[in-house]
Motif scaffolding. Structure first.
Motif, PDB file in Angstrom:
ATOM      1  N   ASN A  66      56.898  37.355  44.809  1.00 32.64           N
ATOM      2  CA  ASN A  66      56.436  37.636  46.382  1.00 32.64           C
ATOM      3  C   ASN A  66      55.369  38.611  46.718  1.00 32.64           C
ATOM      4  O   ASN A  66      54.540  38.298  47.207  1.00 32.64           O
ATOM      5  CB  ASN A  66      57.712  38.249  47.213  1.00 32.64           C
ATOM      6  N   GLU A  67      55.089  39.732  45.929  1.00 34.20           N
ATOM      7  CA  GLU A  67      54.167  40.595  45.877  1.00 34.20           C
ATOM      8  C   GLU A  67      52.744  39.848  45.384  1.00 34.20           C
ATOM      9  O   GLU A  67      51.761  40.112  45.978  1.00 34.20           O
ATOM     10  CB  GLU A  67      54.459  41.795  45.188  1.00 34.20           C
ATOM     11  N   SER A  68      52.770  38.992  44.596  1.00 32.03           N
ATOM     12  CA  SER A  68      51.555  38.330  43.880  1.00 32.03           C
ATOM     13  C   SER A  68      51.040  37.536  44.823  1.00 32.03           C
ATOM     14  O   SER A  68      49.677  37.352  45.004  1.00 32.03           O
ATOM     15  CB  SER A  68      52.179  37.628  42.641  1.00 32.03           C
ATOM     16  N   GLN A  69      51.811  36.936  46.064  1.00 32.46           N
ATOM     17  CA  GLN A  69      51.064  36.410  47.164  1.00 32.46           C
ATOM     18  C   GLN A  69      50.263  37.050  47.913  1.00 32.46           C
ATOM     19  O   GLN A  69      49.445  36.690  48.727  1.00 32.46           O
ATOM     20  CB  GLN A  69      52.136  35.737  47.820  1.00 32.46           C
ATOM     21  N   LYS A  70      50.353  38.292  47.809  1.00 30.50           N
ATOM     22  CA  LYS A  70      49.287  39.178  48.426  1.00 30.50           C
ATOM     23  C   LYS A  70      48.153  39.764  47.776  1.00 30.50           C
ATOM     24  O   LYS A  70      47.359  40.561  48.339  1.00 30.50           O
ATOM     25  CB  LYS A  70      50.223  40.603  49.290  1.00 30.50           C
ATOM     26  N   ARG A  71      47.998  39.368  46.686  1.00 32.64           N
ATOM     27  CA  ARG A  71      47.030  39.771  45.947  1.00 32.64           C
ATOM     28  C   ARG A  71      46.026  38.297  45.570  1.00 32.64           C
ATOM     29  O   ARG A  71      46.242  37.496  45.943  1.00 32.64           O
ATOM     30  CB  ARG A  71      47.558  40.211  44.614  1.00 32.64           C
ATOM     31  N   LYS A  72      44.667  39.013  45.488  1.00 35.74           N
ATOM     32  CA  LYS A  72      43.588  37.871  45.264  1.00 35.74           C
ATOM     33  C   LYS A  72      43.141  38.307  43.820  1.00 35.74           C
ATOM     34  O   LYS A  72      42.625  39.203  43.493  1.00 35.74           O
ATOM     35  CB  LYS A  72      42.503  37.978  46.203  1.00 35.74           C
ATOM     36  N   LEU A  73      42.634  37.205  43.158  1.00 34.07           N
ATOM     37  CA  LEU A  73      42.022  37.210  41.960  1.00 34.07           C
ATOM     38  C   LEU A  73      40.445  37.424  42.165  1.00 34.07           C
ATOM     39  O   LEU A  73      40.062  36.650  43.187  1.00 34.07           O
ATOM     40  CB  LEU A  73      42.366  36.063  40.988  1.00 34.07           C
ATOM     41  N   ASP A  74      39.670  37.717  41.191  1.00 35.35           N
ATOM     42  CA  ASP A  74      38.361  38.036  41.386  1.00 35.35           C
ATOM     43  C   ASP A  74      37.738  36.995  40.482  1.00 35.35           C
ATOM     44  O   ASP A  74      37.546  37.268  38.939  1.00 35.35           O
ATOM     45  CB  ASP A  74      37.803  39.534  40.938  1.00 35.35           C
ATOM     46  N   PHE A  75      37.201  35.938  40.849  1.00 41.02           N
ATOM     47  CA  PHE A  75      36.717  34.920  39.847  1.00 41.02           C
ATOM     48  C   PHE A  75      35.292  34.934  39.864  1.00 41.02           C
ATOM     49  O   PHE A  75      34.539  34.410  38.964  1.00 41.02           O
ATOM     50  CB  PHE A  75      36.916  33.538  40.691  1.00 41.02           C
ATOM     51  N   SER A  76      34.594  36.244  40.129  1.00 41.86           N
ATOM     52  CA  SER A  76      33.178  36.355  40.202  1.00 41.86           C
ATOM     53  C   SER A  76      32.759  36.965  38.813  1.00 41.86           C
ATOM     54  O   SER A  76      31.566  36.788  38.424  1.00 41.86           O
ATOM     55  CB  SER A  76      32.631  37.202  41.185  1.00 41.86           C
ATOM     56  N   ARG A  77      33.737  37.645  38.076  1.00 42.65           N
ATOM     57  CA  ARG A  77      33.325  38.069  36.887  1.00 42.65           C
ATOM     58  C   ARG A  77      33.278  37.103  35.740  1.00 42.65           C
ATOM     59  O   ARG A  77      34.126  36.740  35.402  1.00 42.65           O
ATOM     60  CB  ARG A  77      34.500  39.256  36.380  1.00 42.65           C
ATOM     61  N   GLY A  78      32.153  36.859  35.135  1.00 46.22           N
ATOM     62  CA  GLY A  78      31.948  35.949  34.135  1.00 46.22           C
ATOM     63  C   GLY A  78      32.620  36.491  32.612  1.00 46.22           C
ATOM     64  O   GLY A  78      32.606  37.761  32.731  1.00 46.22           O
ATOM     65  N   ARG A  79      32.429  35.609  31.793  1.00 46.89           N
ATOM     66  CA  ARG A  79      33.068  36.099  30.418  1.00 46.89           C
ATOM     67  C   ARG A  79      32.179  37.161  29.877  1.00 46.89           C
ATOM     68  O   ARG A  79      32.510  37.835  29.349  1.00 46.89           O
ATOM     69  CB  ARG A  79      32.992  34.785  29.452  1.00 46.89           C
ATOM     70  N   GLU A  80      30.731  37.002  30.009  1.00 42.63           N
ATOM     71  CA  GLU A  80      29.984  37.954  29.221  1.00 42.63           C
ATOM     72  C   GLU A  80      29.918  39.257  29.885  1.00 42.63           C
ATOM     73  O   GLU A  80      29.919  40.350  29.426  1.00 42.63           O
ATOM     74  CB  GLU A  80      28.323  37.159  29.177  1.00 42.63           C
ATOM     75  N   SER A  81      29.998  39.159  31.402  1.00 39.70           N
ATOM     76  CA  SER A  81      29.978  40.325  32.021  1.00 39.70           C
ATOM     77  C   SER A  81      31.597  41.056  31.635  1.00 39.70           C
ATOM     78  O   SER A  81      31.633  42.505  31.563  1.00 39.70           O
ATOM     79  CB  SER A  81      30.055  40.020  33.493  1.00 39.70           C
ATOM     80  N   PHE A  82      32.585  40.306  31.575  1.00 37.60           N
ATOM     81  CA  PHE A  82      34.036  41.153  31.027  1.00 37.60           C
ATOM     82  C   PHE A  82      33.810  41.739  29.818  1.00 37.60           C
ATOM     83  O   PHE A  82      34.282  42.798  29.517  1.00 37.60           O
ATOM     84  CB  PHE A  82      34.703  39.870  31.159  1.00 37.60           C
ATOM     85  N   ARG A  83      33.076  40.775  28.721  1.00 36.26           N
ATOM     86  CA  ARG A  83      32.842  41.263  27.497  1.00 36.26           C
ATOM     87  C   ARG A  83      32.237  42.712  27.528  1.00 36.26           C
ATOM     88  O   ARG A  83      32.754  43.623  26.768  1.00 36.26           O
ATOM     89  CB  ARG A  83      32.283  40.337  26.642  1.00 36.26           C
ATOM     90  N   ASN A  84      31.263  42.734  28.263  1.00 36.58           N
ATOM     91  CA  ASN A  84      30.260  43.899  28.201  1.00 36.58           C
ATOM     92  C   ASN A  84      31.056  45.111  28.897  1.00 36.58           C
ATOM     93  O   ASN A  84      31.038  46.260  28.479  1.00 36.58           O
ATOM     94  CB  ASN A  84      29.049  43.678  29.079  1.00 36.58           C
ATOM     95  N   LEU A  85      31.882  44.813  30.005  1.00 34.35           N
ATOM     96  CA  LEU A  85      32.664  45.704  30.622  1.00 34.35           C
ATOM     97  C   LEU A  85      33.811  46.342  29.790  1.00 34.35           C
ATOM     98  O   LEU A  85      33.901  47.527  29.514  1.00 34.35           O
ATOM     99  CB  LEU A  85      33.460  45.178  31.946  1.00 34.35           C
ATOM    100  N   VAL A  86      34.567  45.422  28.857  1.00 33.15           N
ATOM    101  CA  VAL A  86      35.445  46.032  27.972  1.00 33.15           C
ATOM    102  C   VAL A  86      34.691  46.712  27.122  1.00 33.15           C
ATOM    103  O   VAL A  86      35.131  48.025  26.628  1.00 33.15           O
ATOM    104  CB  VAL A  86      36.243  44.966  27.505  1.00 33.15           C
ATOM    105  N   THR A  87      33.618  46.225  26.396  1.00 34.48           N
ATOM    106  CA  THR A  87      32.869  47.073  25.540  1.00 34.48           C
ATOM    107  C   THR A  87      32.506  48.544  25.793  1.00 34.48           C
ATOM    108  O   THR A  87      32.605  49.481  25.289  1.00 34.48           O
ATOM    109  CB  THR A  87      31.764  46.408  24.885  1.00 34.48           C
TER     110      THR A  87
END
Length: 185
Positions: A66-87
């Motif tokens: 039920n709580e998950s219905q109140k959240r939104k995912l962020d689809f703007s972060r690409g794979r390379e951007s995510f890899r850089n962020l994690v690094t």
């Protein structure tokens, strides 16, 4: 598949007979699985004995969904951007803690947000890229803490709490988001 009523909740359940020594319960996808030794057919005793546990687990899953219905995912972060962020996060957090990460791997994981091997390798679930950055940072921190304490003992959670005294709220938030990302990719 059958259904039973546990207090105020209708629960779907499956019975599996396997070559196991002891009966056990597990909850997967909001359904109860009863794993029984081959020679045991009466599972009602097992359900009655663990009624409170079953109710708590199923109630929590329903609440999280039920709580998950109140959240939104962020689809703007690409794979390379995510890899850089994690690094960047791994370098920053491990440096601050004086710990060395051997290797970082990003891959789709079925049941967890990340893992840490005994060789110092950190694996991060690629589905994490759709979550807010504060949760990504927390998961990276959580895994790096495992370089110092391998299990989820009190010592481990005390280490996490040095940086995240509210880690229980973050763990709950991750559980909520899991329902949004578990079928992605």
């Amino acid at each position: 598949m059958s259904k039973i009523k546990i207090r105020d909740i209708e629960v779907k359940y499956h019975v599996f007979h396997r070559k196991v020594k002891y009966a056990r319960l597990e909850i997967k996808n909001g359904e109860l699985n009863l794993i029984l030794p081959l020679e045991i057919d009466d599972y009602q005793i097992l359900i009655d004995k663990h009624e409170k546990w079953i109710h708590q687990k199923i109630s929590r899953i329903k609440r999280l969904k039920n709580e998950s219905q109140k959240r939104k995912l962020d689809f703007s972060r690409g794979r390379e951007s995510f890899r850089n962020l994690v690094t960047v996060l791994v370098d920053e957090i491990s440096g601050d803690m004086g710990l060395d990460v051997n290797h970082i791997t990003l891959r789709k994981m079925k049941t967890r947000w990340g893992s840490c091997s005994t060789q110092g390798n950190i694996t991060i679930n690629t589905r994490l890229r759709y979550l807010p950055e504060n949760l990504i940072r927390y998961v990276v921190h959580h895994e790096i803490c495992h370089l110092r304490v391998r299990n989820h003992s009190k010592e481990y959670w005390d280490l996490v709490a040095v940086t995240y005294p509210n880690y229980q709220l973050l763990e709950e938030e991750l559980a909520i988001y899991w329902f949004l990302v578990k079928d992605l990719d």
